[in-house]
Design a protein around this motif. Structure first.
Motif, PDB file in Angstrom:
ATOM      1  N   GLU A   1       5.399  -9.496  -9.775  1.00 22.67           N
ATOM      2  CA  GLU A   1       4.888 -10.685  -9.091  1.00 22.67           C
ATOM      3  C   GLU A   1       5.369 -11.963  -9.773  1.00 22.67           C
ATOM      4  O   GLU A   1       5.732 -12.938  -9.107  1.00 22.67           O
ATOM      5  CB  GLU A   1       3.359 -10.651  -9.050  1.00 22.67           C
ATOM      6  CG  GLU A   1       2.757 -11.762  -8.199  1.00 22.67           C
ATOM      7  CD  GLU A   1       1.266 -11.585  -7.964  1.00 22.67           C
ATOM      8  OE1 GLU A   1       0.687 -12.397  -7.227  1.00 22.67           O
ATOM      9  OE2 GLU A   1       0.682 -10.622  -8.513  1.00 22.67           O
TER      10      GLU A   1
ATOM     11  N   GLN B   1       0.836  -1.203   0.000  1.00 22.73           N
ATOM     12  CA  GLN B   1       0.000   0.000   0.000  1.00 22.73           C
ATOM     13  C   GLN B   1       0.869   1.249   0.000  1.00 22.73           C
ATOM     14  O   GLN B   1       2.013   1.224   0.453  1.00 22.73           O
ATOM     15  CB  GLN B   1      -0.904   0.034   1.245  1.00 22.73           C
ATOM     16  CG  GLN B   1      -0.136   0.228   2.557  1.00 22.73           C
ATOM     17  CD  GLN B   1      -1.041   0.540   3.745  1.00 22.73           C
ATOM     18  OE1 GLN B   1      -2.223   0.251   3.730  1.00 22.73           O
ATOM     19  NE2 GLN B   1      -0.473   1.137   4.780  1.00 22.73           N
TER      20      GLN B   1
ATOM     21  N   LEU C   1       2.381  -4.891  -9.969  1.00 20.39           N
ATOM     22  CA  LEU C   1       2.667  -5.103 -11.382  1.00 20.39           C
ATOM     23  C   LEU C   1       2.858  -6.591 -11.656  1.00 20.39           C
ATOM     24  O   LEU C   1       3.615  -7.271 -10.948  1.00 20.39           O
ATOM     25  CB  LEU C   1       3.924  -4.337 -11.778  1.00 20.39           C
ATOM     26  CG  LEU C   1       3.807  -2.802 -11.719  1.00 20.39           C
ATOM     27  CD1 LEU C   1       5.171  -2.167 -11.906  1.00 20.39           C
ATOM     28  CD2 LEU C   1       2.833  -2.322 -12.799  1.00 20.39           C
TER      29      LEU C   1
ATOM     30  N   GLN D   1       8.320  -1.426  -5.704  1.00 20.15           N
ATOM     31  CA  GLN D   1       7.678  -2.737  -5.628  1.00 20.15           C
ATOM     32  C   GLN D   1       8.724  -3.858  -5.648  1.00 20.15           C
ATOM     33  O   GLN D   1       8.622  -4.830  -4.894  1.00 20.15           O
ATOM     34  CB  GLN D   1       6.701  -2.923  -6.790  1.00 20.15           C
ATOM     35  CG  GLN D   1       5.422  -2.117  -6.670  1.00 20.15           C
ATOM     36  CD  GLN D   1       4.343  -2.600  -7.637  1.00 20.15           C
ATOM     37  OE1 GLN D   1       4.345  -3.747  -8.060  1.00 20.15           O
ATOM     38  NE2 GLN D   1       3.410  -1.713  -7.973  1.00 20.15           N
TER      39      GLN D   1
ATOM     40  N   LYS E   1       7.418   0.955  -9.723  1.00 17.22           N
ATOM     41  CA  LYS E   1       7.959  -0.391  -9.949  1.00 17.22           C
ATOM     42  C   LYS E   1       9.239  -0.638  -9.158  1.00 17.22           C
ATOM     43  O   LYS E   1       9.419  -1.716  -8.569  1.00 17.22           O
ATOM     44  CB  LYS E   1       8.208  -0.608 -11.444  1.00 17.22           C
ATOM     45  CG  LYS E   1       8.758  -2.000 -11.745  1.00 17.22           C
ATOM     46  CD  LYS E   1       8.961  -2.227 -13.224  1.00 17.22           C
ATOM     47  CE  LYS E   1       9.512  -3.630 -13.489  1.00 17.22           C
ATOM     48  NZ  LYS E   1       9.679  -3.894 -14.940  1.00 17.22           N
TER      49      LYS E   1
ATOM     50  N   HIS F   1      -1.283  -8.806  -2.241  1.00 16.72           N
ATOM     51  CA  HIS F   1      -2.506  -8.027  -2.380  1.00 16.72           C
ATOM     52  C   HIS F   1      -2.180  -6.540  -2.404  1.00 16.72           C
ATOM     53  O   HIS F   1      -1.163  -6.097  -1.893  1.00 16.72           O
ATOM     54  CB  HIS F   1      -3.468  -8.298  -1.218  1.00 16.72           C
ATOM     55  CG  HIS F   1      -3.748  -9.752  -1.001  1.00 16.72           C
ATOM     56  ND1 HIS F   1      -4.781 -10.410  -1.614  1.00 16.72           N
ATOM     57  CD2 HIS F   1      -3.105 -10.669  -0.243  1.00 16.72           C
ATOM     58  CE1 HIS F   1      -4.781 -11.673  -1.233  1.00 16.72           C
ATOM     59  NE2 HIS F   1      -3.768 -11.859  -0.406  1.00 16.72           N
TER      60      HIS F   1
ATOM     61  N   ALA G   1      -2.423  -2.252  -3.853  1.00 19.57           N
ATOM     62  CA  ALA G   1      -1.563  -1.246  -4.498  1.00 19.57           C
ATOM     63  C   ALA G   1      -1.184  -1.574  -5.932  1.00 19.57           C
ATOM     64  O   ALA G   1      -0.095  -1.247  -6.371  1.00 19.57           O
ATOM     65  CB  ALA G   1      -0.304  -1.027  -3.660  1.00 19.57           C
ATOM     66  N   LYS G   2      -2.066  -2.232  -6.671  1.00 18.17           N
ATOM     67  CA  LYS G   2      -1.839  -2.482  -8.102  1.00 18.17           C
ATOM     68  C   LYS G   2      -0.456  -3.095  -8.349  1.00 18.17           C
ATOM     69  O   LYS G   2       0.402  -2.514  -9.038  1.00 18.17           O
ATOM     70  CB  LYS G   2      -2.003  -1.196  -8.889  1.00 18.17           C
ATOM     71  CG  LYS G   2      -3.395  -0.588  -8.762  1.00 18.17           C
ATOM     72  CD  LYS G   2      -3.515   0.703  -9.541  1.00 18.17           C
ATOM     73  CE  LYS G   2      -4.904   1.329  -9.384  1.00 18.17           C
ATOM     74  NZ  LYS G   2      -5.023   2.618 -10.086  1.00 18.17           N
TER      75      LYS G   2
ATOM     76  N   HIS H   1      -5.007   5.123  -3.200  1.00 19.73           N
ATOM     77  CA  HIS H   1      -5.316   4.964  -4.615  1.00 19.73           C
ATOM     78  C   HIS H   1      -4.095   5.131  -5.513  1.00 19.73           C
ATOM     79  O   HIS H   1      -4.194   4.948  -6.732  1.00 19.73           O
ATOM     80  CB  HIS H   1      -6.384   5.987  -5.027  1.00 19.73           C
ATOM     81  CG  HIS H   1      -7.656   5.884  -4.227  1.00 19.73           C
ATOM     82  ND1 HIS H   1      -8.487   4.792  -4.288  1.00 19.73           N
ATOM     83  CD2 HIS H   1      -8.198   6.730  -3.304  1.00 19.73           C
ATOM     84  CE1 HIS H   1      -9.508   4.958  -3.472  1.00 19.73           C
ATOM     85  NE2 HIS H   1      -9.364   6.133  -2.856  1.00 19.73           N
ATOM     86  N   ARG H   2      -2.958   5.465  -4.917  1.00 21.13           N
ATOM     87  CA  ARG H   2      -1.753   5.710  -5.716  1.00 21.13           C
ATOM     88  C   ARG H   2      -0.953   4.424  -5.879  1.00 21.13           C
ATOM     89  O   ARG H   2      -0.746   3.666  -4.932  1.00 21.13           O
ATOM     90  CB  ARG H   2      -0.890   6.775  -5.046  1.00 21.13           C
ATOM     91  CG  ARG H   2       0.306   7.224  -5.877  1.00 21.13           C
ATOM     92  CD  ARG H   2       0.886   8.518  -5.339  1.00 21.13           C
ATOM     93  NE  ARG H   2       1.259   8.408  -3.930  1.00 21.13           N
ATOM     94  CZ  ARG H   2       1.507   9.449  -3.149  1.00 21.13           C
ATOM     95  NH1 ARG H   2       1.375  10.683  -3.628  1.00 21.13           N
ATOM     96  NH2 ARG H   2       1.849   9.275  -1.888  1.00 21.13           N
ATOM     97  N   LYS H   3      -0.502   4.181  -7.103  1.00 27.28           N
ATOM     98  CA  LYS H   3       0.286   2.983  -7.384  1.00 27.28           C
ATOM     99  C   LYS H   3       1.718   3.176  -6.902  1.00 27.28           C
ATOM    100  O   LYS H   3       2.318   4.232  -7.104  1.00 27.28           O
ATOM    101  CB  LYS H   3       0.264   2.675  -8.879  1.00 27.28           C
ATOM    102  CG  LYS H   3       0.988   1.382  -9.250  1.00 27.28           C
ATOM    103  CD  LYS H   3       0.799   1.042 -10.712  1.00 27.28           C
ATOM    104  CE  LYS H   3       1.558   1.996 -11.613  1.00 27.28           C
ATOM    105  NZ  LYS H   3       1.479   1.598 -13.033  1.00 27.28           N
TER     106      LYS H   3
END
Length: 414
Positions: free
Chosen positions: A197, A155, A193, A169, A166, A188, A190-191, A161-163
């Motif tokens: 994953e 998150q 990528l 991540q 990369k 799960h 936070a969009k 709502h912010r991604k």
């Protein structure tokens, strides 16, 4: 005249806030090598006034925090004590903390809950230390991960709502490639990528190197280190010896060596490679002792007598404690109090006897250079017990007993 902090340019004030509130600058080194580092955030600056609060809050929010939650308090204690993972906070404060980028949730399906959860907060820079500790635990206790469920929740703590970019991540998720063979695993929020994953799950699916492969890799690195030593590239030799330790799950940090995953090697006969038919535990011991002997030799060549003496004496004292627990493992104790254990351990057929003889002898050379004459004589006597047919050691012992006290070349690498 009072200093007016708010009269400074905003850029300078931002530097001050970062110095006070960033994870990098809040980190405190441990007082003891066996303890983890700690964090101290001076949050009093946030209470100075409204303007400083709003300006400095941004510096604190630039930190990337990670929350780890589990139903077992023993696991939390293991992370901090055995794993030496630095923590920012624990207890009720950690439970209530929400400014994290990653929430790590670990439990075991089917295991009755005790009705409570326990959390700690760590900084991003310490995440890899956490996953390495977990990896070593699974290797040491084969099958541990097959009982565990891991859920990762990503998150942006300041805007749900912010991604998350990369690069961040990858830093948050890729360390979990070390955690394999779980009962279940999911990511799960936070969009996440798909490429990040997929890379993570590919790494998780890659099997751990077998004990045979680890020992072969460590041996190759040791041999490469020996070549660097012979070429007088001493820095490269030390680096290769350190990598050889790491290849068989032994980490070196300063003047400490931490031996991990003993259960991975213990009580197992190796089935392939140059160590085929040997016991994994004993094969690793022999390789460890050879590496220490060659590391000491490297420091002797560099004329770093204190380093050579430290690593030699440390190994001898720890070896003495394993042979006779009453001797203890105090580096500053009476090193020559009782050499009966030397005769006993040699008679018992210690598997790395020849390499241990080299450690005694090379430590004696360091003692000689440092002027520790009594210790030098005792160490050369012990070296001859372990290497009774080594002509260099025998000749040096005769000369030492005759008070010649000259420098002599250590025997070749192993």
């Amino acid at each position: 005249m009072a200093f007016r902090f708010l009269h400074l340019p905003p850029e300078i004030r931002d530097h001050v806030y970062h110095d006070v509130l960033s994870c990098d600058n809040a980190r405190r080194p441990p007082a003891d090598d066996d303890k983890p580092a700690s964090y101290h955030f001076d949050l009093a600056i946030l209470r100075t006034n409204k303007q400083i609060y709003h300006e400095s809050k941004k510096a604190f929010q630039d930190n990337v925090f990670i929350k780890i939650t589990t139903p077992w308090i023993e696991s939390i204690e293991h992370i901090t004590s055995e794993g030496r993972v630095p923590i920012v906070n624990s207890g009720p404060t950690a439970e209530a903390f929400r400014l994290f980028h990653l929430w790590i949730w670990i439990d075991a399906p089917g295991v009755p809950s005790r009705g409570a959860n326990y959390s700690i907060i760590i900084c991003l820079d310490d995440l890899l230390a956490f996953t390495r500790m977990w990896r070593f635990s699974n290797l040491n206790h084969q099958g541990l991960n097959s009982h565990l469920r891991l859920k990762l929740i990503l998150q942006d703590p300041h805007d749900p709502h912010r991604k998350i970019p990369k690069a961040l991540q990858v830093r948050l998720l890729q360390p979990f490639g070390l955690i394999k063979d779980l009962h279940s695993f999911s990511v799960h929020g936070a969009k996440v990528l798909p490429s990040v994953e997929e890379s993570l799950k590919k790494e998780q699916a890659t099997p751990e190197p077998s004990p045979e492969e680890c020992l072969e890799t460590a041996t190759a690195l040791k041999d490469a280190g020996n070549k660097s030593l012979q070429a007088q590239d001493y820095a490269a030799a030390i680096q290769l010896y350190t990598e050889a330790f790491a290849a068989m799950h032994i980490t070196v940090s300063g003047h400490k060596r931490y031996i991990h995953a003993e259960g991975y090697y213990n009580l197992r006969e190796l089935t392939t490679g140059s160590y085929k038919g040997q016991n994994g535990h004993f094969a690793r011991i022999i390789l460890r002792v050879k590496l220490v002997a060659n590391l000491i030799q490297t420091y002797l060549k560099m004329e770093e007598w204190e380093e050579a003496h430290f690593w030699g004496k440390r190994s001898i004292v720890l070896f003495r404690a394993s042979c006779d627990p009453h001797q203890g493992n105090d580096l500053e104790g009476d090193f020559e109090k009782d050499w009966a254990w030397v005769q006993l351990s040699a008679a018992m057929g210690f598997p790395a006897r020849n390499a241990m003889g080299k450690i005694f002898y090379r430590t004696a050379l360091a003692s000689r250079a440092l002027g520790y004459k009594k210790e030098e004589r005792s160490l050369i006597r012990a070296a001859q017990v372990y290497s009774p047919y080594d002509e260099i050691i025998r000749a040096d012992l005769r000369r030492t007993m005759e008070h010649a006290g000259s420098d002599y070349e250590a025997t070749a690498t192993i």
